[in-house]
Design a protein around this motif. Structure first.
Motif, PDB file in Angstrom:
ATOM      1  N   HIS A  44       1.937  -2.335   5.195  1.00  0.00           N
ATOM      2  CA  HIS A  44       2.230  -3.015   3.937  1.00  0.00           C
ATOM      3  C   HIS A  44       2.629  -1.985   2.871  1.00  0.00           C
ATOM      4  N   THR A  45       3.844  -2.116   2.337  1.00  0.00           N
ATOM      5  CA  THR A  45       4.256  -1.239   1.240  1.00  0.00           C
ATOM      6  C   THR A  45       3.517  -1.594  -0.044  1.00  0.00           C
ATOM      7  N   PHE A  46       3.294  -2.887  -0.264  1.00  0.00           N
ATOM      8  CA  PHE A  46       2.595  -3.361  -1.458  1.00  0.00           C
ATOM      9  C   PHE A  46       1.307  -4.078  -1.055  1.00  0.00           C
ATOM     10  N   SER A  47       0.419  -4.266  -2.033  1.00  0.00           N
ATOM     11  CA  SER A  47      -0.846  -4.942  -1.779  1.00  0.00           C
ATOM     12  C   SER A  47      -0.608  -6.285  -1.108  1.00  0.00           C
ATOM     13  N   PHE A  48      -1.376  -6.518  -0.031  1.00  0.00           N
ATOM     14  CA  PHE A  48      -1.166  -7.732   0.756  1.00  0.00           C
ATOM     15  C   PHE A  48      -2.402  -7.975   1.602  1.00  0.00           C
ATOM     16  N   ALA A  49      -2.796  -9.259   1.704  1.00  0.00           N
ATOM     17  CA  ALA A  49      -3.953  -9.653   2.516  1.00  0.00           C
ATOM     18  C   ALA A  49      -5.168  -8.821   2.095  1.00  0.00           C
ATOM     19  N   SER A  50      -5.821  -8.138   3.021  1.00  0.00           N
ATOM     20  CA  SER A  50      -7.037  -7.390   2.686  1.00  0.00           C
ATOM     21  C   SER A  50      -6.747  -6.021   2.084  1.00  0.00           C
ATOM     22  N   TYR A  51      -5.467  -5.618   2.080  1.00  0.00           N
ATOM     23  CA  TYR A  51      -5.107  -4.328   1.489  1.00  0.00           C
ATOM     24  C   TYR A  51      -4.779  -4.512   0.013  1.00  0.00           C
ATOM     25  N   TYR A  52      -5.455  -3.740  -0.841  1.00  0.00           N
ATOM     26  CA  TYR A  52      -5.161  -3.803  -2.267  1.00  0.00           C
ATOM     27  C   TYR A  52      -5.178  -2.399  -2.858  1.00  0.00           C
ATOM     28  N   ASP A  53      -4.127  -2.071  -3.590  1.00  0.00           N
ATOM     29  CA  ASP A  53      -4.032  -0.833  -4.347  1.00  0.00           C
ATOM     30  C   ASP A  53      -3.340  -1.190  -5.657  1.00  0.00           C
ATOM     31  N   ALA A  54      -4.045  -0.994  -6.754  1.00  0.00           N
ATOM     32  CA  ALA A  54      -3.516  -1.385  -8.065  1.00  0.00           C
ATOM     33  C   ALA A  54      -2.210  -0.668  -8.396  1.00  0.00           C
ATOM     34  N   SER A  55      -1.961   0.466  -7.757  1.00  0.00           N
ATOM     35  CA  SER A  55      -0.724   1.217  -8.012  1.00  0.00           C
ATOM     36  C   SER A  55       0.470   0.633  -7.278  1.00  0.00           C
ATOM     37  N   TYR A  56       0.199  -0.252  -6.299  1.00  0.00           N
ATOM     38  CA  TYR A  56       1.276  -0.803  -5.477  1.00  0.00           C
ATOM     39  C   TYR A  56       1.092  -2.308  -5.332  1.00  0.00           C
ATOM     40  N   THR A  57       1.443  -3.031  -6.387  1.00  0.00           N
ATOM     41  CA  THR A  57       1.364  -4.491  -6.337  1.00  0.00           C
ATOM     42  C   THR A  57       2.744  -5.138  -6.323  1.00  0.00           C
ATOM     43  N   SER A  58       3.726  -4.465  -6.890  1.00  0.00           N
ATOM     44  CA  SER A  58       5.103  -4.959  -6.887  1.00  0.00           C
ATOM     45  C   SER A  58       5.989  -3.871  -7.467  1.00  0.00           C
ATOM     46  N   TYR A  59       7.300  -4.109  -7.398  1.00  0.00           N
ATOM     47  CA  TYR A  59       8.269  -3.187  -7.978  1.00  0.00           C
ATOM     48  C   TYR A  59       9.461  -4.014  -8.408  1.00  0.00           C
ATOM     49  N   GLY A  60       9.674  -4.143  -9.723  1.00  0.00           N
ATOM     50  CA  GLY A  60      10.655  -5.109 -10.180  1.00  0.00           C
ATOM     51  C   GLY A  60      10.263  -6.470  -9.625  1.00  0.00           C
ATOM     52  N   PRO A  61      11.212  -7.250  -9.115  1.00  0.00           N
ATOM     53  CA  PRO A  61      10.865  -8.539  -8.517  1.00  0.00           C
ATOM     54  C   PRO A  61      10.318  -8.425  -7.094  1.00  0.00           C
ATOM     55  N   LEU A  62      10.411  -7.236  -6.464  1.00  0.00           N
ATOM     56  CA  LEU A  62       9.898  -7.074  -5.103  1.00  0.00           C
ATOM     57  C   LEU A  62       8.383  -7.216  -5.084  1.00  0.00           C
ATOM     58  N   ARG A  63       7.881  -8.014  -4.156  1.00  0.00           N
ATOM     59  CA  ARG A  63       6.432  -8.243  -4.066  1.00  0.00           C
ATOM     60  C   ARG A  63       5.845  -7.821  -2.719  1.00  0.00           C
ATOM     61  N   VAL A  64       6.586  -7.927  -1.637  1.00  0.00           N
ATOM     62  CA  VAL A  64       6.074  -7.631  -0.300  1.00  0.00           C
ATOM     63  C   VAL A  64       7.170  -6.964   0.532  1.00  0.00           C
TER      64      VAL A  64
END
Length: 267
Positions: free
Chosen positions: A30-50
């Motif tokens: 997962h490039t961004f936070s998803f399911a059980s993985y969470y990192d406040a630094s990687y939640t989205s980028y512009g409109p990209l979410r997953v």
């Protein structure tokens, strides 16, 4: 190398720092936070979410589940991925196919690997729509290898640039967001130049598709963007891009590199 590329700030997202899970039937990054993985630094980028890079075992998959208010598309790297949804769509995707769902007000779908021997490898990508309350929409389009070989093929583009083209057999899939996705299969020693799609500041994200479950310790796909080198599974956040301008990507490795390039607005 162009001046536009040299002035960029490129921050890498190494493959082994992404979220990762191995459930046996599903091997995923997962490039961004998803399911059980969470990192406040990687939640989205512009409109990209997953950006999830998934491998699903033979005869396994995701059961029916709901989505709403997301733009979701699947880029098949290898194998066969079957799809069924509440809109009545049932099909099996192979390499070259890109399946897009605008979940809008709500849709349910399931995805599974119907093959009994081979795993399926694909990327699933989500973005936030610029308009809420859209009617659900489903599009599949095929992009042949020749369209991607040592050139950028436009896979996804904003409806504001290409118009409503759901019924077209060719061209990029239109979505309600200021976002494009191009892909290339780049030979060693070759380069591509991406022309930024709109005036003003742009966010760019680049992802190198993995060939195996791990990045090779030596060799493998390697590209260069600005002053940074990316291997398989690596990504890069590119800041400082401003249209009209370009971003240059070169293959400095000893094998082909399959690369996804996202060009998007600030939100």
């Amino acid at each position: 190398m162009s001046t536009a590329t040299q002035n960029l700030t490129v921050t890498t997202r190494p493959w082994n720092t992404r979220g990762h899970a191995d459930h046996g039937w599903l091997h995923t990054y997962h490039t961004f936070s998803f399911a059980s993985y969470y990192d406040a630094s990687y939640t989205s980028y512009g409109p990209l979410r997953v950006i999830n890079e998934d491998r699903v075992a033979p005869s396994k998959g995701f059961g029916a589940h709901p989505h709403a208010e997301h733009l979701i598309w699947t880029y098949v790297v290898s194998g066969e991925l079957s799809h069924k949804d509440s809109l009545g769509n049932v099909e099996t995707l192979t390499r070259g196919d890109v399946q897009f769902t605008s979940a809008g007000t709500g849709v349910r779908h399931s995805e599974w690997n119907g093959h009994t021997e081979r795993e399926v490898h694909f990327l699933q990508i989500w973005a936030k729509p610029s308009t809420k309350g859209l009617a659900p929409e489903y599009v599949t389009r095929r992009f042949e290898e020749a369209e991607k070989q040592d050139r950028l093929a436009r896979i996804i583009d904003s409806v504001d640039r290409v118009g409503e083209n759901a019924d077209n057999a060719e061209g990029p899939i239109a979505l309600h967001a200021d976002l494009t996705m191009d892909t290339t299969v780049l030979s060693p020693g070759k380069k591509v130049v991406h022309d930024l799609v709109a005036k003003g500041p742009r966010k760019v994200y680049v992802h190198v598709v993995m060939k195996g479950r791990l990045q090779p310790k030596q060799g493998g796909s390697q590209i260069k963007i600005g002053d940074k080198v990316l291997g398989e599974g690596d990504g890069a956040f590119v800041e400082g891009a401003e249209g009209p301008g370009t971003v240059e990507i070169g293959n400095i490795g000893d094998s082909e590199a399959e690369v996804l390039v996202f060009d998007m607005g600030q939100k």
